[in-house]
Design a protein around this motif. Sequence first.
Motif, PDB file in Angstrom:
ATOM      1  N   ASP A 363       0.840  -1.188   0.000  1.00 16.20           N
ATOM      2  CA  ASP A 363       0.000   0.000   0.000  1.00 16.20           C
ATOM      3  C   ASP A 363       0.885   1.253   0.000  1.00 16.20           C
ATOM      4  O   ASP A 363       2.025   1.222   0.492  1.00 16.20           O
ATOM      5  N   GLN A 364       0.314   2.321  -0.502  1.00 16.50           N
ATOM      6  CA  GLN A 364       0.982   3.620  -0.412  1.00 16.50           C
ATOM      7  C   GLN A 364      -0.071   4.700  -0.257  1.00 16.50           C
ATOM      8  O   GLN A 364      -0.990   4.801  -1.078  1.00 16.50           O
ATOM      9  N   ASP A 365       0.065   5.498   0.818  1.00 10.69           N
ATOM     10  CA  ASP A 365      -0.885   6.584   1.090  1.00 10.69           C
ATOM     11  C   ASP A 365      -2.323   6.066   1.138  1.00 10.69           C
ATOM     12  O   ASP A 365      -3.257   6.717   0.642  1.00 10.69           O
ATOM     13  N   GLY A 366      -2.493   4.875   1.718  1.00  7.34           N
ATOM     14  CA  GLY A 366      -3.828   4.326   1.899  1.00  7.34           C
ATOM     15  C   GLY A 366      -4.424   3.654   0.683  1.00  7.34           C
ATOM     16  O   GLY A 366      -5.588   3.227   0.716  1.00  7.34           O
ATOM     17  N   ILE A 367      -3.671   3.530  -0.411  1.00  2.00           N
ATOM     18  CA  ILE A 367      -4.158   2.889  -1.631  1.00  2.00           C
ATOM     19  C   ILE A 367      -3.311   1.655  -1.914  1.00  2.00           C
ATOM     20  O   ILE A 367      -2.082   1.693  -1.845  1.00  2.00           O
ATOM     21  N   ALA A 416      -9.772   1.009  -0.154  1.00  3.01           N
ATOM     22  CA  ALA A 416      -8.342   1.195  -0.398  1.00  3.01           C
ATOM     23  C   ALA A 416      -7.917   0.746  -1.794  1.00  3.01           C
ATOM     24  O   ALA A 416      -6.765   0.966  -2.188  1.00  3.01           O
TER      25      ALA A 416
END
Length: 451
Positions: A363-367, A416
Amino acid sequence: MDRKSTWVSDQNVALVTDLYQLTMLQSYWREGMDGEATFSLYSRKLPEHRNFMLACGLDDALHYLETVRFSRESLEYLAGLDFFSSEFLSWLGGFRFRGEVRAVAEGTPVFPQEPLLEVTASLPEAQLVETFVMNQVHFQTVAASKAARVVEAASGRAVVDFGLRRIHGVDAGLKGARAFYVGGVLATSHVLAGEIYGIPVTGTMAHSYIQAHTDEETAFRSFAALYPDSTLLVDTYDTLEGVRKLVRLSRELGDAFRVGGIRLDSGDMAFLAKEARVILDEGGLKELKIFASGGLDELSVQRIVKSGAPVDGFGVGTRMSVSADAPTLDMAYKLTSYAGEGRLKLSRGKGIFPGRKQVFRMDQDGIVLRDVVAREGETHPGRPLLEVVMKEGRRLPEGRVPLETIREHASREVAALPGRIRSLAPAEPPFPVEISRQLLDYQKEVAERFD
């Protein structure tokens, strides 16, 4: 002769299996093949109109594994088939599942080649349970995945499960209501599902109630007197005239009028909702909600929402309950390890990655960015998705998750996903799932042994 029960229960569920599971079991028993085996449950590919699957059904699978037994009546039936020796049936009478299960949490989005669960046990134990485990996880994953699409299309408006009457059987109706709730549906019309799972139950009225009365106003008046906060069905005869009659009833009852909404069940929903809203607002009923139902699925719900129609909620039945556009997944339960060695298939289009596995999600920044399917024991960036939920045939706390917790997890995990993956349209590009180099090399190594 007394009629046999036609309901599945803990007493007869051991026979909810394919005959070849039992014939293989007897052969394993006769050959002494009771080494440790791992079977992996996964989907080879997604249906055409799906960008992800929402894992569901683990709770029922684990209950089965904890409780499956062959009753005296079941063994007597098997004895009458003339397939099985008395010695084997005696052994079968003591059958218990004593293995381990590793699984992704229910409500987790999953993708092709990613195990939803892996069963490790003696070969006979892991083999026998295939049919029931796959049956439950397959159906409930299909149902939860469909519900997630409908909820996405509704864009924050309420979605209610109305599918019981046309779903394929009562077990599917019960398990489906749970799966739809996991997928984000707000409530169900299914009363037993409400009792068993604690899902909110809701309902309005049928056209037969209106038809049974001498006129529509009398039906509205009688129902509102008994259920003041109810939603009234207005399309039995003339939809917009039905709305006007409701306005007249509100003036007649004055402060005693507490009806909460109307339900549209036919016609051009977007047009009728807009016209009904004007009539209600002009009649001083601006707080009354408009609920739509009747032949809906995610695509029709999306069209209504995008039209700007003032619909506050949707009742979705048949097309969600049977997942009409994608009723099956290409799901498989395959042997990947036996007696300490990897096992695979080399069939075209049905190849298997051998051994026990783990899935890592980055994940990155909640995605969510991508997944890696790896051999168990590998380390990769991201969070591992498979966790032990059962050991020695007994559930661990990780395998006893409250339904509300599962639902909340599903909501977070779906949110997400990248927007293109949540979209109803086929994603371009699809969600990236990488097979680790170690797993690819291991597949090649095992394949060379079987050349």
